[in-house]
Design a protein around this motif. Structure first.
Motif, PDB file in Angstrom:
ATOM      1  N   LEU A  88       3.416   4.636   3.018  1.00 18.93           N
ATOM      2  CA  LEU A  88       2.521   3.936   2.013  1.00 18.93           C
ATOM      3  C   LEU A  88       2.049   2.769   2.640  1.00 18.93           C
ATOM      4  N   PRO A  89       0.502   2.374   2.365  1.00 18.54           N
ATOM      5  CA  PRO A  89      -0.198   1.481   2.836  1.00 18.54           C
ATOM      6  C   PRO A  89       0.555  -0.048   2.519  1.00 18.54           C
ATOM      7  N   SER A  90       0.408  -1.048   3.517  1.00 17.41           N
ATOM      8  CA  SER A  90       1.023  -2.391   3.512  1.00 17.41           C
ATOM      9  C   SER A  90      -0.165  -3.185   2.677  1.00 17.41           C
ATOM     10  N   PRO A  91      -0.077  -3.763   1.508  1.00 13.36           N
ATOM     11  CA  PRO A  91      -0.807  -4.852   1.110  1.00 13.36           C
ATOM     12  C   PRO A  91      -1.167  -6.121   1.718  1.00 13.36           C
ATOM     13  N   ALA A  92      -0.100  -6.639   2.689  1.00 14.09           N
ATOM     14  CA  ALA A  92      -0.270  -7.733   3.469  1.00 14.09           C
ATOM     15  C   ALA A  92      -1.142  -7.307   4.680  1.00 14.09           C
ATOM     16  N   LEU A  93      -0.934  -6.231   5.134  1.00 14.20           N
ATOM     17  CA  LEU A  93      -1.658  -5.711   6.421  1.00 14.20           C
ATOM     18  C   LEU A  93      -3.273  -5.636   5.782  1.00 14.20           C
ATOM     19  N   ALA A  94      -3.352  -4.948   4.676  1.00 14.29           N
ATOM     20  CA  ALA A  94      -4.522  -4.710   4.300  1.00 14.29           C
ATOM     21  C   ALA A  94      -5.254  -5.995   3.940  1.00 14.29           C
ATOM     22  N   ALA A  95      -4.489  -7.014   3.531  1.00 17.42           N
ATOM     23  CA  ALA A  95      -5.193  -8.332   3.091  1.00 17.42           C
ATOM     24  C   ALA A  95      -5.458  -9.006   4.413  1.00 17.42           C
TER      25      ALA A  95
ATOM     26  N   LEU B 293     -10.849   1.899  12.897  1.00 14.62           N
ATOM     27  CA  LEU B 293     -12.163   1.618  12.876  1.00 14.62           C
ATOM     28  C   LEU B 293     -12.782   1.477  11.563  1.00 14.62           C
ATOM     29  N   ARG B 294     -12.990   2.219  10.751  1.00 14.05           N
ATOM     30  CA  ARG B 294     -13.764   2.162   9.435  1.00 14.05           C
ATOM     31  C   ARG B 294     -13.386   1.146   8.631  1.00 14.05           C
ATOM     32  N   PRO B 295     -12.216   0.648   8.209  1.00 16.32           N
ATOM     33  CA  PRO B 295     -12.208  -0.682   7.531  1.00 16.32           C
ATOM     34  C   PRO B 295     -12.467  -1.947   8.292  1.00 16.32           C
ATOM     35  N   SER B 296     -12.388  -1.993   9.423  1.00 15.11           N
ATOM     36  CA  SER B 296     -12.613  -3.055  10.244  1.00 15.11           C
ATOM     37  C   SER B 296     -14.041  -3.483  10.618  1.00 15.11           C
ATOM     38  N   VAL B 297     -14.766  -2.130  10.918  1.00 15.29           N
ATOM     39  CA  VAL B 297     -16.400  -2.110  10.955  1.00 15.29           C
ATOM     40  C   VAL B 297     -16.878  -2.590   9.468  1.00 15.29           C
ATOM     41  N   PHE B 298     -16.677  -1.728   8.500  1.00 12.22           N
ATOM     42  CA  PHE B 298     -17.257  -2.235   7.228  1.00 12.22           C
ATOM     43  C   PHE B 298     -16.775  -3.460   6.756  1.00 12.22           C
ATOM     44  N   GLY B 299     -15.516  -3.954   7.006  1.00 14.02           N
ATOM     45  CA  GLY B 299     -15.220  -5.482   6.687  1.00 14.02           C
ATOM     46  C   GLY B 299     -16.092  -6.433   7.332  1.00 14.02           C
ATOM     47  N   ALA B 300     -16.532  -6.175   8.712  1.00 12.71           N
ATOM     48  CA  ALA B 300     -17.260  -6.968   9.430  1.00 12.71           C
ATOM     49  C   ALA B 300     -18.593  -7.129   9.054  1.00 12.71           C
TER      50      ALA B 300
END
Length: 234
Positions: free
Chosen positions: A146-153, A19-26
């Motif tokens: 570990l976090p995925s760069p592609a997924l984050a992008a 929720l946090r990255p999605s909402v803050f990105g939007a």
């Protein structure tokens, strides 16, 4: 009667989960493109120019967010992998020292020394589990998670685009002035801020109003700058 302790309370996800990255990105896309569109609208009444500015802002912002997030997460992942490799070598070369170090971390957390030594000994019998515990204690990461760069992008690109398209939609559907775009943006700002309350201790109305005020100020400032530039004929 079960030997397991019964859990009588639950905690919210303090990391924010998806929720946090999605909402803050939007929210980032919404505020930046609303402000950009307001700035262009302040300088010209040509709706095609305003829409073009909004489309360019959406594309540039989403690509910038995606690229920046990819490089950032990839660098973070590579650093974590390098440090995990160091820890793996140390566990292989100096197992006794690493076992004693792990026991000391348990003592620092309040475990009785004898018990800490026994727990460390049992964990150290499994190299993979030992590496995981050492990495969590010393690096704050889980080797297999570990976090995925592609997924984050991709996530950043999509969430930013969702936010950035909202103030643009009225112009794409034939709006002739900023009023409808501003109305859509203000409603979306309040809704996005209210959603943030799900990962904070603030009330939904406070979070919504706070985000609405921040976005409105950004748009008002850029609208004023656009008006000054347009009036000057630059």
């Amino acid at each position: 009667m079960s030997g397991r302790a019964e859990i009588h309370h639950q905690h919210r996800d303090v990391t924010g989960g998806w929720l946090r990255p999605s909402v803050f990105g939007a929210m980032d896309g919404l505020v930046s493109n609303f402000a950009l569109i307001a700035g262009v609208a302040g300088g010209t009444a040509n709706t095609k120019v305003i829409a073009l500015g909004g489309v360019a802002g959406l594309a540039a912002g989403a690509l910038s967010m995606a690229g920046g997030e990819y490089v950032s997460v990839a660098s973070q992942r590579e650093l974590a992998q390098a440090e995990i490799a160091v820890e793996r070598r140390e566990l292989a070369r100096n197992p006794d020292d690493e076992q004693a170090e792990l026991a000391e971390t348990f003592v620092d957390k309040g475990v009785e020394p004898g018990l800490a030594a026994e727990v460390s000994r049992q964990i150290s019998r499994n190299p993979d589990r030992a590496l995981e515990v050492h990495a969590q204690n010393e690096l704050g990461v889980v080797p297999g998670d570990l976090p995925s760069p592609a997924l984050a992008a991709v996530s950043s690109f999509l969430s930013f685009s969702v936010g950035a398209v909202l103030p643009l939609l009225p112009y794409l559907f034939g709006a002739r002035d900023l009023v409808l775009s501003a109305a859509v943006s203000c409603v979306a700002l309040f809704a996005a801020g209210a959603l943030v309350s799900a990962v904070t201790a603030r009330s939904w109305w406070f979070s919504g109003l706070r985000q609405l005020v921040v976005g409105a100020i950004a748009a008002a400032v850029t609208f004023g700058l656009g008006s000054l530039i347009g009036a000057a004929g630059l």
